[in-house]
Design a protein around this motif. Structure first.
Motif, PDB file in Angstrom:
ATOM      1  N   GLU A   1       0.774  -0.852   0.020  1.00 51.31           N
ATOM      2  CA  GLU A   1       0.431  -0.429  -0.021  1.00 51.31           C
ATOM      3  C   GLU A   1       0.406   1.418  -0.231  1.00 51.31           C
ATOM      4  OE1 GLU A   1      -2.603  -0.021   3.032  1.00 51.31           O
ATOM      5  OE2 GLU A   1      -3.383  -2.290   2.109  1.00 51.31           O
ATOM      6  N   GLU A   2       1.761   1.772   1.045  1.00 44.52           N
ATOM      7  CA  GLU A   2       2.413   2.462   0.842  1.00 44.52           C
ATOM      8  C   GLU A   2       3.366   2.395  -0.460  1.00 44.52           C
ATOM      9  OE1 GLU A   2       5.195   1.920   4.034  1.00 44.52           O
ATOM     10  OE2 GLU A   2       3.883   1.929   5.580  1.00 44.52           O
ATOM     11  N   GLU A   3       4.066   1.744  -1.316  1.00 45.72           N
ATOM     12  CA  GLU A   3       4.563   1.320  -2.513  1.00 45.72           C
ATOM     13  C   GLU A   3       3.744   2.551  -3.444  1.00 45.72           C
ATOM     14  OE1 GLU A   3       7.630   1.130  -5.373  1.00 45.72           O
ATOM     15  OE2 GLU A   3       7.396   1.230  -3.095  1.00 45.72           O
ATOM     16  N   ALA A   4       2.505   1.768  -3.811  1.00 44.68           N
ATOM     17  CA  ALA A   4       1.480   2.609  -4.316  1.00 44.68           C
ATOM     18  C   ALA A   4       1.495   3.395  -3.998  1.00 44.68           C
ATOM     19  CB  ALA A   4       0.089   1.794  -4.541  1.00 44.68           C
ATOM     20  N   LYS A   5       0.779   3.870  -2.492  1.00 42.38           N
ATOM     21  CA  LYS A   5       0.567   5.521  -2.933  1.00 42.38           C
ATOM     22  C   LYS A   5       2.294   6.139  -3.321  1.00 42.38           C
ATOM     23  CE  LYS A   5      -2.378   4.653   1.543  1.00 42.38           C
ATOM     24  NZ  LYS A   5      -2.137   5.330   2.699  1.00 42.38           N
ATOM     25  N   ARG A   6       3.077   5.781  -2.739  1.00 38.22           N
ATOM     26  CA  ARG A   6       4.508   6.520  -3.457  1.00 38.22           C
ATOM     27  C   ARG A   6       3.950   6.633  -5.105  1.00 38.22           C
ATOM     28  NH1 ARG A   6       9.218   5.591  -5.371  1.00 38.22           N
ATOM     29  NH2 ARG A   6       8.671   3.420  -6.458  1.00 38.22           N
ATOM     30  N   LYS A   7       4.153   5.920  -5.431  1.00 37.98           N
ATOM     31  CA  LYS A   7       4.077   6.089  -7.448  1.00 37.98           C
ATOM     32  C   LYS A   7       3.070   6.776  -7.279  1.00 37.98           C
ATOM     33  CE  LYS A   7       5.255   1.010  -8.188  1.00 37.98           C
ATOM     34  NZ  LYS A   7       5.801   0.006  -8.416  1.00 37.98           N
ATOM     35  N   GLU A   8       1.603   6.453  -6.957  1.00 35.82           N
ATOM     36  CA  GLU A   8       0.866   7.565  -7.340  1.00 35.82           C
ATOM     37  C   GLU A   8       1.126   9.203  -7.072  1.00 35.82           C
ATOM     38  OE1 GLU A   8      -3.043   9.473  -8.671  1.00 35.82           O
ATOM     39  OE2 GLU A   8      -1.944   7.014  -8.321  1.00 35.82           O
ATOM     40  N   ALA A   9       1.926   9.007  -5.960  1.00 37.27           N
ATOM     41  CA  ALA A   9       2.529  10.576  -5.310  1.00 37.27           C
ATOM     42  C   ALA A   9       3.373  11.112  -6.444  1.00 37.27           C
ATOM     43  CB  ALA A   9       3.103  10.754  -4.401  1.00 37.27           C
ATOM     44  N   GLU A  10       4.227  10.095  -6.540  1.00 40.80           N
ATOM     45  CA  GLU A  10       5.339  10.391  -8.354  1.00 40.80           C
ATOM     46  C   GLU A  10       4.529  10.649  -9.351  1.00 40.80           C
ATOM     47  OE1 GLU A  10       7.985   6.754  -8.587  1.00 40.80           O
ATOM     48  OE2 GLU A  10       9.110   7.793  -7.062  1.00 40.80           O
ATOM     49  N   LYS A  11       3.342   9.941  -9.476  1.00 42.13           N
ATOM     50  CA  LYS A  11       2.894  10.430 -10.938  1.00 42.13           C
ATOM     51  C   LYS A  11       1.799  11.409 -11.049  1.00 42.13           C
ATOM     52  CE  LYS A  11      -1.011   7.775 -13.552  1.00 42.13           C
ATOM     53  NZ  LYS A  11      -1.279   9.745 -13.942  1.00 42.13           N
ATOM     54  N   HIS A  12       1.442  12.544  -9.798  1.00 43.97           N
ATOM     55  CA  HIS A  12       0.955  12.984  -8.914  1.00 43.97           C
ATOM     56  C   HIS A  12       1.580  14.173 -10.111  1.00 43.97           C
ATOM     57  CE1 HIS A  12      -2.277  16.323  -7.730  1.00 43.97           C
ATOM     58  NE2 HIS A  12      -1.192  16.749  -6.808  1.00 43.97           N
ATOM     59  N   ALA A  13       2.622  13.769  -9.124  1.00 41.09           N
ATOM     60  CA  ALA A  13       4.455  15.140  -9.166  1.00 41.09           C
ATOM     61  C   ALA A  13       4.331  15.096 -10.489  1.00 41.09           C
ATOM     62  CB  ALA A  13       5.537  14.495  -8.398  1.00 41.09           C
ATOM     63  N   THR A  14       4.414  14.132 -11.256  1.00 36.39           N
ATOM     64  CA  THR A  14       4.993  14.644 -12.642  1.00 36.39           C
ATOM     65  C   THR A  14       4.086  14.779 -13.685  1.00 36.39           C
ATOM     66  OG1 THR A  14       6.354  12.115 -12.039  1.00 36.39           O
ATOM     67  CG2 THR A  14       5.747  12.993 -14.755  1.00 36.39           C
ATOM     68  N   ASP A  15       2.478  14.737 -12.961  1.00 34.16           N
ATOM     69  CA  ASP A  15       1.793  15.667 -14.246  1.00 34.16           C
ATOM     70  C   ASP A  15       1.442  16.931 -13.871  1.00 34.16           C
ATOM     71  OD1 ASP A  15       1.250  12.647 -14.609  1.00 34.16           O
ATOM     72  OD2 ASP A  15      -0.505  12.676 -13.795  1.00 34.16           O
ATOM     73  N   THR A  16       1.659  17.426 -12.309  1.00 37.10           N
ATOM     74  CA  THR A  16       1.581  18.417 -11.939  1.00 37.10           C
ATOM     75  C   THR A  16       2.102  19.168 -12.755  1.00 37.10           C
ATOM     76  OG1 THR A  16       0.349  17.855  -9.553  1.00 37.10           O
ATOM     77  CG2 THR A  16       1.868  19.822  -9.745  1.00 37.10           C
ATOM     78  N   ALA A  17       3.665  18.491 -13.183  1.00 39.55           N
ATOM     79  CA  ALA A  17       4.798  19.291 -13.543  1.00 39.55           C
ATOM     80  C   ALA A  17       4.990  19.795 -14.898  1.00 39.55           C
ATOM     81  CB  ALA A  17       6.161  18.424 -13.251  1.00 39.55           C
ATOM     82  N   LYS A  18       4.094  18.652 -15.616  1.00 40.07           N
ATOM     83  CA  LYS A  18       3.753  18.458 -16.865  1.00 40.07           C
ATOM     84  C   LYS A  18       3.020  19.623 -16.933  1.00 40.07           C
ATOM     85  CE  LYS A  18       4.820  13.768 -18.623  1.00 40.07           C
ATOM     86  NZ  LYS A  18       3.991  12.701 -18.368  1.00 40.07           N
ATOM     87  N   ASN A  19       1.956  19.933 -16.680  1.00 38.24           N
ATOM     88  CA  ASN A  19       1.051  20.373 -16.691  1.00 38.24           C
ATOM     89  C   ASN A  19       1.615  22.587 -16.354  1.00 38.24           C
ATOM     90  OD1 ASN A  19      -1.134  18.869 -17.277  1.00 38.24           O
ATOM     91  ND2 ASN A  19      -1.602  18.686 -14.837  1.00 38.24           N
ATOM     92  N   LEU A  20       2.387  22.374 -15.376  1.00 37.17           N
ATOM     93  CA  LEU A  20       2.919  23.777 -15.536  1.00 37.17           C
ATOM     94  C   LEU A  20       4.317  24.159 -16.124  1.00 37.17           C
ATOM     95  CD1 LEU A  20       3.854  23.599 -11.202  1.00 37.17           C
ATOM     96  CD2 LEU A  20       2.356  24.728 -12.139  1.00 37.17           C
ATOM     97  N   ALA A  21       4.600  23.217 -16.918  1.00 37.42           N
ATOM     98  CA  ALA A  21       5.294  23.614 -17.746  1.00 37.42           C
ATOM     99  C   ALA A  21       4.487  23.852 -19.097  1.00 37.42           C
ATOM    100  CB  ALA A  21       6.206  21.947 -17.905  1.00 37.42           C
ATOM    101  N   GLY A  22       3.389  22.554 -19.419  1.00 34.96           N
ATOM    102  CA  GLY A  22       2.392  23.152 -20.407  1.00 34.96           C
ATOM    103  C   GLY A  22       1.510  24.721 -20.289  1.00 34.96           C
ATOM    104  N   GLY A  23       1.591  25.084 -19.589  1.00 32.75           N
ATOM    105  CA  GLY A  23       0.983  25.865 -18.780  1.00 32.75           C
ATOM    106  C   GLY A  23       1.798  27.139 -19.404  1.00 32.75           C
ATOM    107  N   VAL A  24       3.308  27.101 -18.916  1.00 31.56           N
ATOM    108  CA  VAL A  24       3.944  28.355 -19.333  1.00 31.56           C
ATOM    109  C   VAL A  24       4.161  28.230 -21.241  1.00 31.56           C
ATOM    110  CG1 VAL A  24       6.994  28.736 -19.079  1.00 31.56           C
ATOM    111  CG2 VAL A  24       5.579  27.498 -17.049  1.00 31.56           C
ATOM    112  N   VAL A  25       4.478  27.050 -21.272  1.00 31.50           N
ATOM    113  CA  VAL A  25       4.651  27.058 -22.258  1.00 31.50           C
ATOM    114  C   VAL A  25       3.760  27.776 -23.087  1.00 31.50           C
ATOM    115  CG1 VAL A  25       4.683  25.986 -25.080  1.00 31.50           C
ATOM    116  CG2 VAL A  25       5.945  25.103 -23.037  1.00 31.50           C
ATOM    117  N   GLN A  26       2.126  27.495 -23.372  1.00 29.05           N
ATOM    118  CA  GLN A  26       1.199  28.353 -23.192  1.00 29.05           C
ATOM    119  C   GLN A  26       1.409  29.416 -23.073  1.00 29.05           C
ATOM    120  OE1 GLN A  26      -1.982  26.505 -21.832  1.00 29.05           O
ATOM    121  NE2 GLN A  26      -1.931  24.503 -22.487  1.00 29.05           N
ATOM    122  N   ALA A  27       1.640  30.135 -21.501  1.00 31.98           N
ATOM    123  CA  ALA A  27       1.830  31.959 -21.746  1.00 31.98           C
ATOM    124  C   ALA A  27       3.111  32.381 -22.213  1.00 31.98           C
ATOM    125  CB  ALA A  27       1.861  31.670 -20.071  1.00 31.98           C
TER     126      ALA A  27
END
Length: 311
Positions: free
Chosen positions: A256-282
């Motif tokens: 369960e802890e490993e699944a949460k860790r992977k989910e947190a990593e995915k969320h952080a990666t997605d957030t970073a991509k979204n931020l990067a995408g937002g920066v590009v659009q801006a």
């Protein structure tokens, strides 16, 4: 005489080393410099250290040692479950042939430890103490005397055997099981074995439960029928500190802890991509805006030039 003075100097040095070890253990286990009793809160007898004060001090020490032992057992259980979990995960990564070889190696090591444990004496038995008398103290077996033995190992001469003094009696015994040169040598298992032996002896001998073995308690035990018996000892490998159910629950929590860790990593990666995408659009929007301003300025200049050339 000179021999007596040398003996005293050695005794003082041994006690100094033991005190350093106790302080280190206290520090590592979060204890505050042996603050087990505080006379400032004794309203009935604020000026003198009496018998009741001594009893309170001993009981406070006993409570602290009980807590320390419980924490030690819990940490060791976790350590052993982690080891078994890693072993099982390692097997999953092997092909069939390598897995069979690893299982055979593990079984061979277990059998080796099991055979070695057959040579263990029962902690606190006459046979076990006589071994210390002969091999550690360098004395003749026929001269074994419980009172003399106690005095030899009561390093500070207070007529009590404390935790460190007791555990030192089992080092020779545990060395039969654990060798630093062995490929699977685990110092935590060796320390736990010594602590288990000490706890067992305390349960059998420490009748007043003050956390120490007094000279009287030791002599009474040495005169009892159980002292002559040597029932051997089961090591931590023969008596694992966890059940199959506890191990299954532990591995479930890890998953369960490993699944949460992977989910947190995915969320952080997605957030970073979204931020990067937002920066590009801006950035693109800014560029378009700048280009628009440039075009407007060019049109304005062209208009002014036309007006100037118009008669």
């Amino acid at each position: 005489d000179v021999r007596t003075k040398l003996d005293e100097l050695k005794r003082q040095e041994v006690e100094r080393q033991r005190m350093i070890r106790r302080q280190m253990n206290d520090h590592l286990n979060g204890l505050k410099e042996r603050e087990y009793w505080n006379p400032l809160f004794d309203d009935e007898n604020p000026n003198f250290f009496g018998p009741e004060d001594f009893k309170k001090l001993l009981w406070k020490h006993h409570e602290e040692m009980d807590k320390q032992d419980k924490d030690r057992r819990d940490e060791f259980k976790k350590h052993e479950m982690e080891k078994e979990h890693k072993r099982r995960e390692h097997l999953k990564d092997l092909d069939e042939k390598a897995r069979q070889e690893e299982e055979l190696r593990y079984k061979t090591l277990q059998e080796k430890h099991h055979n070695a444990s057959k040579n263990l004496h029962h902690p606190g038995s006459k046979a076990q103490l006589e071994q210390v008398w002969e091999e550690t103290d360098g004395l003749e077996a026929q001269d074994f005397n419980p009172k003399t033995f106690f005095k030899l190992h009561d390093a500070n001469g207070d007529n009590f055997l404390d935790t460190s003094e007791l555990e030192s009696l089992f080092i020779k015994e545990v060395d039969k099981l654990y060798n630093e040169k062995d490929e699977d040598y685990d110092p935590k298992e060796k320390d736990e074995e010594i602590a288990r032996m000490r706890e067992h002896v305390m349960t059998e001998i420490d009748k007043d439960k003050d956390g120490f073995v007094s000279l009287d308690e030791f002599l009474r035990a040495s005169n009892g029928d159980e002292f002559e018996k040597d029932e051997g000892w089961k090591s931590v490998e023969e008596e694992p500190p966890y059940t199959d159910e506890e191990l299954a629950e532990f591995e479930k929590q890890l998953a369960e802890e490993e699944a949460k860790r992977k989910e947190a990593e995915k969320h952080a990666t997605d957030t970073a991509k979204n931020l990067a995408g937002g920066v590009v659009q801006a950035a693109e929007a800014i560029n378009k805006h700048v280009e628009g301003l440039g075009q407007q300025e060019q049109k304005h200049d062209e208009t002014q030039q036309q007006e100037q050339h118009t008669p």
